[in-house]
Every structure is written in structure tokens, then in C-alpha cells.
Design a protein around this motif. Structure first.
Motif, mmCIF file in Angstrom:
data_model
loop_
_atom_site.group_PDB
_atom_site.id
_atom_site.type_symbol
_atom_site.label_atom_id
_atom_site.label_comp_id
_atom_site.label_asym_id
_atom_site.label_seq_id
_atom_site.Cartn_x
_atom_site.Cartn_y
_atom_site.Cartn_z
ATOM 1 N N ILE A 393 -2.531 -60.535 3.489
ATOM 2 C CA ILE A 393 -3.964 -60.284 3.346
ATOM 3 C C ILE A 393 -4.539 -60.024 4.731
ATOM 4 N N THR A 394 -5.300 -58.947 4.871
ATOM 5 C CA THR A 394 -5.902 -58.595 6.149
ATOM 6 C C THR A 394 -7.411 -58.706 6.068
ATOM 7 N N ILE A 395 -7.994 -59.355 7.082
ATOM 8 C CA ILE A 395 -9.453 -59.447 7.210
ATOM 9 C C ILE A 395 -9.833 -58.864 8.574
ATOM 10 N N ILE A 396 -10.633 -57.790 8.567
ATOM 11 C CA ILE A 396 -11.129 -57.204 9.814
ATOM 12 C C ILE A 396 -12.392 -57.962 10.219
ATOM 13 N N MET A 397 -12.316 -58.669 11.325
ATOM 14 C CA MET A 397 -13.464 -59.450 11.794
ATOM 15 C C MET A 397 -14.394 -58.587 12.639
ATOM 16 N N ARG A 398 -13.821 -57.937 13.649
ATOM 17 C CA ARG A 398 -14.612 -57.026 14.496
ATOM 18 C C ARG A 398 -13.791 -55.748 14.717
ATOM 19 N N LYS A 399 -13.296 -55.509 15.903
ATOM 20 C CA LYS A 399 -12.613 -54.243 16.220
ATOM 21 C C LYS A 399 -11.248 -54.133 15.534
ATOM 22 N N SER A 400 -10.903 -52.905 15.154
ATOM 23 C CA SER A 400 -9.555 -52.588 14.696
ATOM 24 C C SER A 400 -9.307 -51.130 15.039
ATOM 25 N N TYR A 401 -8.739 -50.894 16.232
ATOM 26 C CA TYR A 401 -8.666 -49.558 16.794
ATOM 27 C C TYR A 401 -7.237 -49.015 16.824
ATOM 28 N N GLY A 402 -7.118 -47.699 16.683
ATOM 29 C CA GLY A 402 -5.881 -46.992 16.937
ATOM 30 C C GLY A 402 -4.706 -47.446 16.086
ATOM 31 N N GLN A 403 -3.519 -47.336 16.679
ATOM 32 C CA GLN A 403 -2.289 -47.747 15.995
ATOM 33 C C GLN A 403 -2.320 -49.223 15.624
ATOM 34 N N ALA A 404 -3.034 -50.020 16.401
ATOM 35 C CA ALA A 404 -3.105 -51.458 16.120
ATOM 36 C C ALA A 404 -3.737 -51.731 14.757
ATOM 37 N N TYR A 405 -4.616 -50.828 14.303
ATOM 38 C CA TYR A 405 -5.168 -50.944 12.955
ATOM 39 C C TYR A 405 -4.053 -50.998 11.917
ATOM 40 N N ILE A 406 -3.024 -50.183 12.111
ATOM 41 C CA ILE A 406 -1.912 -50.142 11.162
ATOM 42 C C ILE A 406 -1.040 -51.374 11.313
ATOM 43 N N ASN A 407 -0.716 -51.723 12.565
ATOM 44 C CA ASN A 407 0.143 -52.883 12.796
ATOM 45 C C ASN A 407 -0.476 -54.172 12.279
ATOM 46 N N MET A 408 -1.778 -54.251 12.307
ATOM 47 C CA MET A 408 -2.457 -55.469 11.833
ATOM 48 C C MET A 408 -2.823 -55.377 10.359
ATOM 49 N N GLY A 409 -2.053 -54.621 9.599
ATOM 50 C CA GLY A 409 -2.188 -54.647 8.149
ATOM 51 C C GLY A 409 -3.060 -53.579 7.558
ATOM 52 N N GLY A 410 -3.483 -52.581 8.363
ATOM 53 C CA GLY A 410 -4.347 -51.538 7.847
ATOM 54 C C GLY A 410 -3.653 -50.606 6.870
ATOM 55 N N GLY A 411 -4.450 -49.805 6.170
ATOM 56 C CA GLY A 411 -3.909 -48.906 5.164
ATOM 57 C C GLY A 411 -3.297 -49.683 4.015
ATOM 58 N N LYS A 412 -2.089 -49.298 3.631
ATOM 59 C CA LYS A 412 -1.421 -49.954 2.509
ATOM 60 C C LYS A 412 -0.407 -50.999 2.978
ATOM 61 N N ASN A 413 -0.616 -51.501 4.185
ATOM 62 C CA ASN A 413 0.304 -52.499 4.724
ATOM 63 C C ASN A 413 -0.080 -53.930 4.363
#
Length: 510
Positions: A393-413
Motif C-alpha cells: 500500500i502506498t500513501i503519497i504524503m508530499r513529494k513524489s518525483y521522477g523515477q522515485a515515484y515508481i520505486n516508491m510504489g507508484g503506478g501499478k506497483n
């Protein structure tokens, strides 16, 4: 009395073994505030539960038998908080707990039973390395490497290693293979002792410089926790195991929920700065979300821009991977990548759901990272995450930029992807992006502002929710309740809480 002489001999032999390396060596340890190998077992386990294996083992060399009670390693089975474990406690008062033919047989037996019967393995380390002259010459070569799977880890059960003094040889190898490693300050861990190393490199080196706690907790990342005393080491072993199942085919144990656990989440907005340029300690956010007092941080001194912690939600174990803006603004470096991958492997291997708490400006770029293979570490992370089978489960608290968005569970991850209203989902900070696109000419300030405003558009939580890329947007104060409910839905019901363990043979260190 029948068998009197036989029983007398049994008592004499038992007393000799319990005398370990002799009263002088035991007294010296006591004076230094150190527990001996048997005291460490007694402190760690449930009282009276130890069943020793190999009490009467000695060196196989005739001239050493009288000098090697239990052959320097106390082994057997016991209970910790009512659960069976296999354990080995190295007795440094007997030839420095050096590794030998016989005591390695003891370790092998305990390991095999623990794996076959589904028991955690606890290794209380303190050793001087291989015993000489046992391993010298052709005869010595014939007794080593007789078990081709000795250093194989398939993570059937949790392994915990402690570093509680000089640790060379087997204590080092098993620490490098373990799921959790605790080090007492003043201990050292290395391939060989400082004396041997100094001779090899023709340069004086101190034990602390070679393999002290700062080396392994802050630089190599091989140590997960550092404490001050033997007792604190053993307390940490007990606590770590409380979050994990006894083996990988069971869910983690459940614990009572402490009173007041629902109150902390209400204070999140007092922890989170309103200005996104101000930093905060994400560990306080985790404390506010989890059951009271349940956060247990792993690798706190390593890769500090990201926090990896075990905790409990409604009495059940959860792993947190959380950006920490207190360090490097939360930017991810090579150490952070390695730290996250090892934590995902732990959680997936032992059926612990993962929660990402995200406030990340991206990966830390620069020459040092490239020389250390940063791009490979980024993709190692993605490869490992694609193999995770526990709920994410991913919760975006503040920033989620660039490739790190994907590594931190973005998209369908992730299985669920949600935002706080404070979420900012761009490719990079708008001001930085404007500078990149416009350059640094003074007369382009108006253009720079125009570009900055354009970049800032459509990066809010609402844009992502409208596209259903985020499942919902929640009040930060509702985070605990949301996570508990989401995990009720996603917690592997059809498999009894057990994942597929696709990371079970991932390298223990790399």
C-alpha cells in the motif's frame, strides 16, 4: 544406590562442561560486565526451556579433549515467548569459540532441525575464527566445505545473529546470512582479526577501525541495530522475533492492541509542516499511525534518507518504507536502495505487508552514486519489488518525483495507491525544472516563472484521483484507520496469510 558410580560420573562430566573455560576466565568476563555464553541463553529464553544438544561434545583431537567443554559452542533448543527456537551461543572462554570439526557439526544439526521443523534460528556470536592446527595442511583441507549448502539461505525460517565481542570466522559468515543483526558497542566483525589483517596489509589497524559498530551500522550496512550492553542485544532479539512468524508458511503472530493506539493519528497534522520545504522526522509519523510503542526501526544508521521499520496495526505486523526528509531531504542514494531491497526481502519472505509513506524528491544524482552503480541499485529495487507478493500500500504524503515515484510504489506497483491532499506528483521540483528548461540567464526570469507555473499544473492529488491512478485521497489523520481497513481487504486471505516467497533466495548482502 543402583548405578551410583555411573550417575556420579554423569554429574562430574556435567559440572566440567558447565564450568566452561574455567573460573578465572568467567570472573574476568563478569568484571567487564559481559554475560558468558550460558548466561546469554538464560537471559534470552523462557525460564527452564533450554534443551541442550551436544553438551558432552569435545574437540576430535585427543590432546584437546580435556580443554574443550562443549567444544566452545553451546547449542540446543529453547522457547522464546512460548515459541520454539534453535540457538547456538559461542563460548569465548573455550579456545575463543574457534570453529572446529565437532562444533560445526553441532551448528549444522541445529540449523537442519530448525529448517525442517519450522523454528527461528538464533546465533549468539563471539568467535576467533577457524581453529588451528585443525585446518592446516592437507588434513585440514579434508575437513572443510563438506556441506555444499552450508551457506545457502532460502529463508524457510528467520535467522538472527548477534555480535557480542570479537567476531571472526563463523560469527561473521552467519551474520552476513541473517535476517537481523544486532551489535554491541565494543564488538568487532571482520573476515580476520586486526592482528592478522595488519600482517596481511603491512599496516597497523585497530579492531574498531577494521570492523567496529560505526563501520557496519553506518558504512557497510551489514548491522541492523547497535546497542550498549549484552542485555540490550538479547532484548532486541526477543523483540524482533515477536514481529515474525516461526517459519515462512505461517502469518506473523498477532498481539493485543495497547490502549490509546487510535489517538496518535489525530496528531499527524501537528508533525507534518504546512510548508513543503520544511523537514520533519517521518519516524514520528509512523509512531502516530502504528499501535502504541510498536515501531521497531531496522538499519537506523544506514541509508538514513529512508526509514525501514516494523510495526503493528491493530495487533498485526506491518513493514514501513518511509521517506525521511530529515536526511538529504529524503533523496534516495545507493545505501537507501540497498536498505529498501533487503527490507522488502525480509517482509516478503515472512508474510509481512508493506506500506510506503512517500515524500521523495528523487534519486540523489552525482559522480559518487554513478561510481557505486546507482542505476543498477535503482533497478535492483524495481526487480525486487516486482517479485514481492505480500500486500503493498502506498500513501503519497508530499513529494513524489521522477523515477522515485515508481520505486516508491507508484503506478501499478502497489495494491492500493492513495494520497494525502498535500501530495505533489511532478517529475521534479517545479523551480528546478524551470531552471533546467530555461537556463540561468537573468533576463529570462519571467519565462522561468511561466514555465514553473506550467510544470506545477496537474501535479496535485486531485488530478491523480480524477484519473483513478490514486484510489482515493484521505485526511492524514485517517491514515491509521485507512490502513487497517485496506489490509483487512488485501491480507492474502486465500492463502491463509502466506505469500509466494519469490525473493526467498535473494542474496543476503550484495
Amino acid at each position: 544406590m543402583a548405578f551410583e558410580e555411573t550417575l556420579k560420573e554423569l554429574k562430574q562430566r556435567r559440572d566440567k562442561v558447565l564450568g566452561m573455560g574455567g573460573p578465572e576466565k568467567l570472573a574476568k568476563r563478569k568484571a567487564e560486565g559481559l554475560l558468558n555464553a550460558r548466561e546469554r541463553i538464560d537471559y534470552l529464553i523462557d525460564e527452564g526451556s533450554f534443551s541442550e544438544s551436544g553438551m558432552f561434545a569435545t574437540s576430535h583431537r585427543p590432546e584437546m579433549r580435556a580443554r574443550t567443554p562443549a567444544d566452545g559452542k553451546v547449542a540446543g533448543f529453547a522457547r522464546i515467548d512460548g515459541r520454539e527456537v534453535g540457538l547456538v551461543s559461542n563460548d569465548f572462554t573455550v579456545l575463543g569459540a574457534s570453529s572446529s570439526v565437532i562444533n560445526m557439526k553441532k551448528i549444522k544439526h541445529v540449523k537442519q532441525v530448525a529448517t525442517k521443523r519450522g523454528l527461528p534460528l538464533v546465533l549468539l556470536g563471539e568467535s576467533s575464527g577457524a581453529r588451528m592446527p585443525d585446518r592446516m595442511g592437507s588434513a585440514g583441507r579434508a575437513i572443510v566445505a563438506q556441506d555444499p549448502t552450508e551457506y545457502q539461505r532460502l529463508r524457510e525460517t528467520p535467522w538472527v545473529s548477534t555480535l557480542m565481542g570479537p567476531c571472526y570466522g563463523s560469527s561473521t559468515w552467519y551474520a552476513a546470512m541473517s535476517d537481523f543483526v544486532i551489535m554491541r558497542k565494543g564488538s568487532t566483525m571482520a573476515i580476520a582479526s586486526a592482528r592478522v589483517t595488519s600482517l596481511a596489509i603491512n599496516k597497523p589497524i585497530e579492531p574498531e577501525e577494521l570492523g567496529g559498530w560505526r563501520v557496519h551500522a553506518e558504512k557497510s550496512g551489514l548491522v541492523d541495530m547497535v546497542v550498549d550492553t549484552d542485555e540490550q542485544v538479547l532484548d532486541a532479539v526477543r523483540r524482533f522475533l515477536s514481529y515474525l512468524p516461526s517459519h515462512n508458511m505461517a502469518p506473523p503472530p498477532e498481539h493485543p492492541v495497547p490502549p490509546g493506539s487510535d489517538e496518535g493519528s489525530k496528531k499527524i497534522l501537528e508533525i507534518l509542516p504546512e510548508s513543503r520545504t520544511k523537514v520533519y522526522d517521518v519516524r514520528k509519523i509512523i509512531d502516530a499511525v502504528v499501535d502504541v510503542g510498536s515501531q521497531f526501526e531496522i538499519k537506523a544508521r544506514f541509508g538514513r534518507s529512508i526509514t525501514t521499520s516494523l510495526g503493528r496495526l491493530d495487533g498485526r505486523s506491518v513493514g514501513f518504507i518511509a521517506s525521511n526528509p530529515m536526511y538529504k531531504g529524503g533523496a534516495l542514494d545507493v545505501d537507501a536502495c540497498n536498505k529498501v531491497v533487503s527490507f522488502m526481502v525480509l517482509c516478503d519472505s515472512f508474510n509481512i505487508p508493506i506500506v510506503f509513506l512517500v515524500d521523495v524528491p528523487g534519486f540523489l544524482i552525482g559522480l559518487e552514486g554513478e561510481l557505486r552503480g546507482a542505476s543498477g541499485r535503482v533497478i535492483n529495487w524495481m526487480n525486487a519489488m516486482s517479485l514481492v507478493t505480500v500486500p503493498k500500500i502506498t500513501i503519497i504524503m508530499r513529494k513524489s518525483y521522477g523515477q522515485a515515484y515508481i520505486n516508491m510504489g507508484g503506478g501499478k506497483n502497489s495494491d492500493e495507491f492513495v494520497c494525502w491532499p498535500t501530495a505533489d506528483l511532478g517529475f521534479m521540483d517545479p523551480a528546478v525544472g524551470a531552471n533546467v528548461l530555461v537556463g540561468d540567464k537573468a533576463d529570462d526570469s519571467a519565462k522561468r516563472q511561466e514555465v514553473k507555473e506550467a510544470i506545477s499544473q496537474d501535479t496535485s492529488a486531485w488530478g491523480l484521483a480524477e484519473l483513478y491512478e490514486a484510489q482515493t485521497v484521505i485526511d492524514p489523520r485517517d491514515t491509521r484507520a485507512y490502513l487497517i481497513r485496506a489490509l483487512e481487504v488485501h491480507r492474502l486471505r486465500m492463502t491463509g496469510g502466506v505469500g509466494r516467497h519469490l525473493l526467498h533466495n535473494w542474496p543476503t548482502s550484495y
